[in-house]
Design an enzyme around this catalytic site. Structure first.
Site, mmCIF file in Angstrom:
data_model
loop_
_atom_site.group_PDB
_atom_site.id
_atom_site.type_symbol
_atom_site.label_atom_id
_atom_site.label_comp_id
_atom_site.label_asym_id
_atom_site.label_seq_id
_atom_site.Cartn_x
_atom_site.Cartn_y
_atom_site.Cartn_z
ATOM 1 N N ARG A 47 0.864 -1.186 0.000
ATOM 2 C CA ARG A 47 0.000 0.000 0.000
ATOM 3 C C ARG A 47 0.895 1.228 0.000
ATOM 4 N NH1 ARG A 47 -2.255 3.152 4.699
ATOM 5 N NH2 ARG A 47 -3.971 4.396 3.854
ATOM 6 N N HIS A 90 -2.727 11.008 0.557
ATOM 7 C CA HIS A 90 -2.230 10.760 1.921
ATOM 8 C C HIS A 90 -1.566 12.056 2.401
ATOM 9 C CE1 HIS A 90 -0.940 7.424 4.870
ATOM 10 N NE2 HIS A 90 -0.570 8.556 5.417
ATOM 11 N N GLU A 128 -7.334 8.546 6.016
ATOM 12 C CA GLU A 128 -7.618 9.196 7.307
ATOM 13 C C GLU A 128 -8.103 10.648 7.173
ATOM 14 O OE1 GLU A 128 -4.120 8.698 9.710
ATOM 15 O OE2 GLU A 128 -4.335 6.529 9.781
ATOM 16 N N ASN A 159 -7.591 1.765 9.688
ATOM 17 C CA ASN A 159 -6.313 1.974 10.372
ATOM 18 C C ASN A 159 -6.581 1.977 11.871
ATOM 19 O OD1 ASN A 159 -5.307 2.308 7.839
ATOM 20 N ND2 ASN A 159 -4.673 4.439 8.081
ATOM 21 N N TYR A 210 -4.619 1.832 15.735
ATOM 22 C CA TYR A 210 -3.392 1.886 16.523
ATOM 23 C C TYR A 210 -3.651 1.666 18.005
ATOM 24 C CZ TYR A 210 -0.855 3.237 12.405
ATOM 25 O OH TYR A 210 -0.285 3.232 11.166
ATOM 26 N N GLU A 266 -3.604 -0.130 7.981
ATOM 27 C CA GLU A 266 -2.462 0.250 8.832
ATOM 28 C C GLU A 266 -2.644 -0.297 10.246
ATOM 29 O OE1 GLU A 266 -1.356 4.376 9.102
ATOM 30 O OE2 GLU A 266 -1.770 4.721 6.981
HETATM 31 O O1 AZF Z 1 1.082 7.563 13.087
HETATM 32 C C1 AZF Z 1 1.390 6.439 12.342
HETATM 33 C C2 AZF Z 1 0.653 6.501 11.004
HETATM 34 N N1 AZF Z 1 -0.772 6.689 11.249
HETATM 35 N N2 AZF Z 1 -1.571 6.742 10.081
HETATM 36 C C3 AZF Z 1 -1.092 7.659 9.030
HETATM 37 C C4 AZF Z 1 0.401 7.506 8.776
HETATM 38 O O2 AZF Z 1 0.827 8.459 7.825
HETATM 39 C C5 AZF Z 1 1.158 7.619 10.094
HETATM 40 O O3 AZF Z 1 2.566 7.533 9.881
#
Ligand code: AZF
Length: 465
Positions: free
Chosen positions: A94, A138, A183, A305, A307, A371
């Site tokens: 990706r 992005h 995002e 995504n 985290y 992600e």
């Molecule tokens: O913070 C880690 C990742 N989170 N999502 C978007 C990415 O560009 C970031 O690096």
């Protein structure tokens, strides 16, 4: 190979805890990056300036004044990076295209040398049997468009759709899966609301206008991609399970983090409670008749995504979190879980909770984890990075994803963030998310222990006991 090919075969009998876990046949294992974070060559071959070129040059905005001018020099080193992915057995990759490489001013003249780079990259990927999954945006918005209002302006949404058509025109024959945005929550609330991301504006009303025009850009681009014959279209959202004792506080933050994007894209409507709460910041007059039909056009895959989870509680006198407009009286709290170098709680069960919630509340759209990963303070010693915490992090989250599949989630693939250490936005190069270590002075790449571990996961399509 398209990424939402039906996965055949059932789920292996999952052994609880740390037992062997095998993913469905056809499950796709990948890695993820983004253009501004790895490419460098910021002023090469006709690339125009983006809002991140401007923001990173604004004193105090990015750690130590780091910029993406060179980054991982991927623009020149992509062949070796693709070969490295192949060596790791990565099945899909990706990446994002830099709009300012393809249209330096964000509209009008196309820069063929910008398209040429992605031509070369995609051919290199196919040459190694790696399936490309592209993100069209992005965060590196052409500065010229920001000068005309950026995502607060409807024009940007319209220009984005034109850019999508240009990109597809050159690469649609070799890329099956096209995701429009990465995002939009970050682009809008961090970029226009809190000002901690480019373009650095601090206007909640502008943030809501940006939400809408990002989503409108998504919908208009989906229409262009469909008309051009795209096999699969989607969008990537950063989502989080929201927990807390007070239902109103949870609903408020869930609305701003999750539902303000999920509902328009997958139901064709904004959540009423979010619209009402936001009226103190916006009159929503930027929404025109028919917009939600455009935004809610069906997609083939939803990128998720994840985290870390979010926990909130009421606290009298708590000032609003600038990232969440209107959150006065709501405190963001963290448990005593392990933290990553970003200060984010490590909670794999949050991924299971998130995937099952999305599957339950928004059924019918295949999911891909686009992600998931972690930053830790990695140390390169004697040519090796013994990043056992990242291995543990990924092991736990892979098991959590498998649990979601076992519970019925239609999860088709998993892209680890990130292939290699890179420019982590306002944190610059201080935070390392990569499976591969990058020495920025020499640009030497060193696969971390986690990369070698991941190679075995991919080979086995699962985890050992
Ligand atoms: O913070 C880690 C990742 N989170 N999502 C978007 C990415 O560009 C970031 O690096």
């Amino acid at each position: 190979m398209t990424l939402s090919m039906g996965v055949s075969g059932g789920i292996s009998e999952e052994t609880a805890g740390t037992g062997e876990v095998i993913f469905p046949e056809g499950f796709v294992w990948g890695t993820a990056t983004a253009s501004y974070q790895i490419e460098g060559a910021a002023n090469e071959d006709g690339r125009g300036p983006s809002i991140w070129d401007t923001f990173s040059r604004t004193p105090g905005k990015v750690f130590a004044g780091h910029t993406g001018d060179v980054a991982c020099d991927h623009y020149h080193r992509y062949r070796d990076d693709v070969a490295m992915m192949a060596d790791l057995g990565v099945q899909a990759y990706r990446f994002s295209m830099a709009w300012p490489r393809i249209q330096p001013d964000g509209s009008g003249p196309v820069n063929p040398r910008g398209l040429d780079f992605y031509d070369r990259l995609v051919d290199e990927l196919h040459g190694h049997g790696i399936t490309p999954l592209v993100t069209l945006y992005h965060w590196d918005l052409p500065q010229a468009l920001e000068d005309r209002g950026g995502w607060t302006s409807r024009e940007t949404a319209e220009r984005f759709a034109e850019y999508a058509a240009v990109a597809y025109g050159r690469l649609g024959d070799r890329i099956a899966t096209w995701t429009t945005l990465n995002e939009p929550w970050c682009s809008s609330f961090l970029g226009y609301g809190a000002g901690v991301h480019a373009p650095g504006r601090t206007d909640p009303g502008a943030a809501f206008a940006a939400v809408h025009h990002l989503l409108l850009g998504h919908g208009l681009a989906v229409a262009e991609l469909r008309a051009a014959g795209a096999a699969q279209v989607g969008i990537t959202l950063n989502l989080a399970p929201i927990s807390g004792d007070d239902p109103e506080a949870v609903a408020h933050i869930d609305g701003l983090q999750n539902r303000i994007f999920l509902d328009p894209v997958l139901r064709g409507e904004y959540p009423a409670d979010v619209v009402e709460r936001a009226r103190r910041f916006t009159d929503w007059s930027f929404v025109r008749d028919g917009d939600l039909d455009i935004i809610g056009a069906p997609i083939d895959v939803l990128g998720v995504n994840y985290y870390s989870p979010t926990a909130v509680r009421l606290r009298a006198g708590q000032p609003a979190n600038p990232v969440h407009p209107g959150s006065e009286g709501i405190a963001f709290v963290q448990g005593d879980e392990e933290k990553t170098a970003m200060g984010w709680s490590v909670k794999p069960s949050g991924l299971t909770e998130l995937l099952t919630r999305v599957s339950r509340d928004y059924p019918g759209t295949p999911l891909i984890i686009t992600e998931n990963g972690a930053a830790f303070d990695d140390v390169l010693a004697d040519g090796r990075v013994a990043d056992e915490r990242r291995i543990a992090f990924l092991d736990g989250h892979f098991r959590a994803a498998h649990a979601a599949i076992a519970a019925g989630a239609d999860l088709r693939g998993y892209f680890v963030w990130s292939l290699m250490d890179n420019f982590e936005w306002a944190e610059g190069y201080a935070k390392r998310f990569g499976l591969v270590h990058v020495d920025y002075a020499s640009q030497r790449r060193t696969p971390k222990d986690s990369a070698l571990w991941y190679r075995e996961v991919i080979r086995r399509n699962g985890l050992q006991a």
